[in-house]
Design an enzyme around this catalytic site. Sequence first.
Site, PDB file in Angstrom:
ATOM      1  N   LYS A   1      -6.273  -4.025  -5.619  1.00  0.00           N
ATOM      2  CA  LYS A   1      -6.826  -4.808  -4.504  1.00  0.00           C
ATOM      3  C   LYS A   1      -6.123  -4.579  -3.158  1.00  0.00           C
ATOM      4  O   LYS A   1      -6.089  -5.460  -2.295  1.00  0.00           O
ATOM      5  CB  LYS A   1      -6.850  -6.315  -4.826  1.00  0.00           C
ATOM      6  CG  LYS A   1      -7.434  -6.682  -6.160  1.00  0.00           C
ATOM      7  CD  LYS A   1      -8.670  -5.910  -6.543  1.00  0.00           C
ATOM      8  CE  LYS A   1      -9.909  -6.282  -5.761  1.00  0.00           C
ATOM      9  NZ  LYS A   1     -11.040  -5.370  -6.147  1.00  0.00           N
TER      10      LYS A   1
ATOM     11  N   SER B   1      -7.476 -11.587  -3.328  1.00  0.00           N
ATOM     12  CA  SER B   1      -8.498 -10.587  -3.647  1.00  0.00           C
ATOM     13  C   SER B   1      -8.518 -10.315  -5.161  1.00  0.00           C
ATOM     14  O   SER B   1      -9.589 -10.202  -5.782  1.00  0.00           O
ATOM     15  CB  SER B   1      -8.196  -9.302  -2.878  1.00  0.00           C
ATOM     16  OG  SER B   1      -9.142  -8.312  -3.158  1.00  0.00           O
TER      17      SER B   1
ATOM     18  N   HIS C   1      -3.217   3.055 -10.391  1.00  0.00           N
ATOM     19  CA  HIS C   1      -2.505   1.824 -10.010  1.00  0.00           C
ATOM     20  C   HIS C   1      -1.131   1.791 -10.676  1.00  0.00           C
ATOM     21  O   HIS C   1      -0.455   0.767 -10.634  1.00  0.00           O
ATOM     22  CB  HIS C   1      -3.284   0.593 -10.487  1.00  0.00           C
ATOM     23  CG  HIS C   1      -4.545   0.311  -9.726  1.00  0.00           C
ATOM     24  ND1 HIS C   1      -4.647   0.428  -8.360  1.00  0.00           N
ATOM     25  CD2 HIS C   1      -5.763  -0.132 -10.150  1.00  0.00           C
ATOM     26  CE1 HIS C   1      -5.874   0.087  -7.982  1.00  0.00           C
ATOM     27  NE2 HIS C   1      -6.573  -0.256  -9.047  1.00  0.00           N
TER      28      HIS C   1
END
Length: 304
Positions: free
Chosen positions: A56, A147, A117
């Site tokens: 995010k 988020s 990630h």
Amino acid sequence: MAKIEKNVPTMEKEPELLNVLEVDGVPLPVLSKEWWDKICNFQAKPDDLILATYPKSGTHWMQEILDMIQNNGDVEKCKTDHSLHRHPFLELKFPHKEKPDLEIALEMSSPRLIKTHLPSHLIPPSIWKENCKIVYVARNPKDCLVSYYHFHRMASFLPDLQNLEEFYEKFILGKVLYGSWFDHVKGWWAAKDTHRILYLFYEDIKKNPKHEIHKVLEFLDKTVSEDVVNKIVHHTSFDVMKDNPMANHTAVPSHIFNHSISKFMRKGMPGDWKNHFTVAMNENFDKHYEKKMARSTLNFCPDI
Ligand code: A3P
């Protein structure tokens, strides 16, 4: 060598859609220990471009910018497929895709753009060995948290949460997928001193996209005309991406991403946390932030 703790059964929502594996204490959405070995043994190529982020933080925004750069501003080429299909996520297997993204990456022709990630200490060693260029995007943790919370609400494969307060606690403790935001941003910040990493901030891109795009161009040794830069700024602006079906994730089946709960392209605004945090939550967060970031030279604007 990374320590694999255990297979954690997936929580409440759609248990069959996601497996969580703890590696060095970091919960990762990885299929199995065998699959983790395959990820670790991924053979990078010197011309691979890696896009690394904590979830995010503007991953798909930067992906669109990099794709536009690699395609010299040709919008149509960047609309050939949906962004989740255009560039693979190193460690992920999406529920709506037949195979894990790693397999897709292995079949792709060069130059590849690969997203991840993963925290820096869990990156496949060949990425360092091949000296791949890496673009890292960091985002203010409070906005990241908000988020991420809304993403949990709309993504069927992520655990269901009672409310923001519950997610807030988990986020602060690093008990969310990909672990602690603090460790992630600090780990990559340290890695940039010894590797080819361009470390960018979401808020800077928002404030002056042209300036940050020029930084990316320089890092990639690319030259494009100012017209093309303007085109990239336009095509990757929040409003344009929000209406682009190849970038807004509306093509993902609704049982995977439920846009009626929350849109993937939700707000795209620095400071949205102010609409969600109570005063107490904010004070507590700031205390925690100070403790965790005390010895770091990494600075996030406190006012955002
Ligand atoms: P919000 O939920 O705050 O709106 P990621 O791609 O890493 O999953 O990050 C998603 C976040 O980036 C979402 O944040 C999304 O709206 C925001 N985002 C995506 N494209 C953007 C753009 N062009 N400009 C600003 N924010 C963008």
